[in-house]
Design a protein around this motif. Sequence first.
Motif, mmCIF file in Angstrom:
data_model
loop_
_atom_site.group_PDB
_atom_site.id
_atom_site.type_symbol
_atom_site.label_atom_id
_atom_site.label_comp_id
_atom_site.label_asym_id
_atom_site.label_seq_id
_atom_site.Cartn_x
_atom_site.Cartn_y
_atom_site.Cartn_z
ATOM 1 N N GLY A 58 0.462 -1.461 -0.287
ATOM 2 C CA GLY A 58 0.070 -0.137 0.077
ATOM 3 C C GLY A 58 0.503 1.566 0.042
ATOM 4 O O GLY A 58 1.939 1.139 0.359
ATOM 5 N N ILE A 59 0.963 2.177 -0.580
ATOM 6 C CA ILE A 59 1.825 3.797 -1.263
ATOM 7 C C ILE A 59 1.279 4.249 -0.115
ATOM 8 O O ILE A 59 0.252 4.973 0.492
ATOM 9 N N ARG A 64 8.317 7.474 3.231
ATOM 10 C CA ARG A 64 8.439 5.447 4.156
ATOM 11 C C ARG A 64 8.398 4.027 2.408
ATOM 12 O O ARG A 64 9.010 3.085 2.745
ATOM 13 N N MET A 65 7.476 4.682 1.123
ATOM 14 C CA MET A 65 7.721 4.127 -0.111
ATOM 15 C C MET A 65 8.999 3.610 -0.584
ATOM 16 O O MET A 65 8.889 2.393 -0.948
ATOM 17 N N GLN A 103 11.257 7.014 -10.855
ATOM 18 C CA GLN A 103 12.065 7.458 -9.195
ATOM 19 C C GLN A 103 12.845 6.304 -8.864
ATOM 20 O O GLN A 103 13.684 6.129 -7.873
ATOM 21 N N TRP A 104 11.220 5.482 -8.655
ATOM 22 C CA TRP A 104 11.251 4.120 -7.799
ATOM 23 C C TRP A 104 12.287 3.148 -8.771
ATOM 24 O O TRP A 104 12.929 2.789 -7.928
ATOM 25 N N GLY A 167 -0.999 -2.716 3.919
ATOM 26 C CA GLY A 167 -1.670 -1.978 4.060
ATOM 27 C C GLY A 167 -0.284 -1.054 3.890
ATOM 28 O O GLY A 167 0.671 -0.980 4.633
ATOM 29 N N PRO A 168 -0.888 0.075 3.690
ATOM 30 C CA PRO A 168 -0.461 1.692 3.783
ATOM 31 C C PRO A 168 0.171 1.881 5.113
ATOM 32 O O PRO A 168 -0.184 1.348 6.154
ATOM 33 N N GLU A 169 0.239 3.604 6.065
ATOM 34 C CA GLU A 169 0.008 3.742 7.050
ATOM 35 C C GLU A 169 -0.739 3.821 7.902
ATOM 36 O O GLU A 169 -0.993 3.828 8.849
ATOM 37 N N GLY A 170 -2.002 4.007 7.114
ATOM 38 C CA GLY A 170 -3.326 3.658 7.908
ATOM 39 C C GLY A 170 -4.530 2.601 7.924
ATOM 40 O O GLY A 170 -5.060 2.250 8.246
#
Length: 215
Positions: A58-59, A64-65, A103-104, A167-170
Motif C-alpha cells: 500500500g502506497i 516510507r514507500m 523515481q522508484w 497496507g499503507p500507514e493507515g
Amino acid sequence: MANVLRAKAGQAVVLFNGDGNEYSAQLFEVAKRKVVVHIDSKISISIESPLSIHLGQGISRGDRMEWVIQKSVELGVSEITPLITERCGVKLSQDRWSKKHEQWQKLAIAACEQCGRNVLPTLHTPRLFADWISSSTNQVRLTLHPRAEKAFRHVSIPPAGARLLIGPEGGFSDQEIYQTEQNGFQTIQLGPRVLRTETAAITAISALQAIHGDL
C-alpha cells in the motif's frame, strides 16, 4: 563514475544490465558527460533467492514507500506492486504516477548495485488494490494483519512462492480485509506489536526469507 567517484581510465569495474550476469570491464575513456568501457568477460553469477516473493505494498506518504522499495530489493523480492488503497494518502494524476514510478525504478536499480544483485526485480506501475488482489496467481496469498492468529512459521509455501500484501500507514479498512479473504488471502501476524508499514514490510520479507528462503 566521472563526477562522483572520480574514476580514471584504466580502472577495473564490474557492470550489470539485469540479465543475470556480471561483466568484467576496464574504463577506457572518462569525460564529463561520457564514460567508455571495454568489456573483458561475462561472468554468470546468481545470488537470487530460491523463494519468489511478490510484494503488494500500500502506497504511503513521504519516504516510507522509497524505504520499502529499497530494502525489499536488498532482501531479494522478485516483484513489487505499489497499491492504491482506500486509505492511501498519496493522490496523483496519471502523469505524476508515471514520474513517481520512474523515481522508484531508479531506487530499485541503485539497491541492486548496492547489494550485488544482477537481476532487477520487476517493479510494476501503481495498481488499484481490488485489481491486484483478484489477479490470478499460483503463489500463496498472505495479508499482514496485527490481529491475525497465524504466524509465518505455520504457513506452507508452494514452489511458486508467496504473494505478500501490506497496507499503507493507515492500514486496511475492514472492507478491504474482507475482500482479501474472499480472494483467498490468509491473514498473518508478526507478533503482538503493531508495526509501522515500512517496518512491517521489511520484517515480513525477512521472516519469509529466514523460514523458506536464503537467510
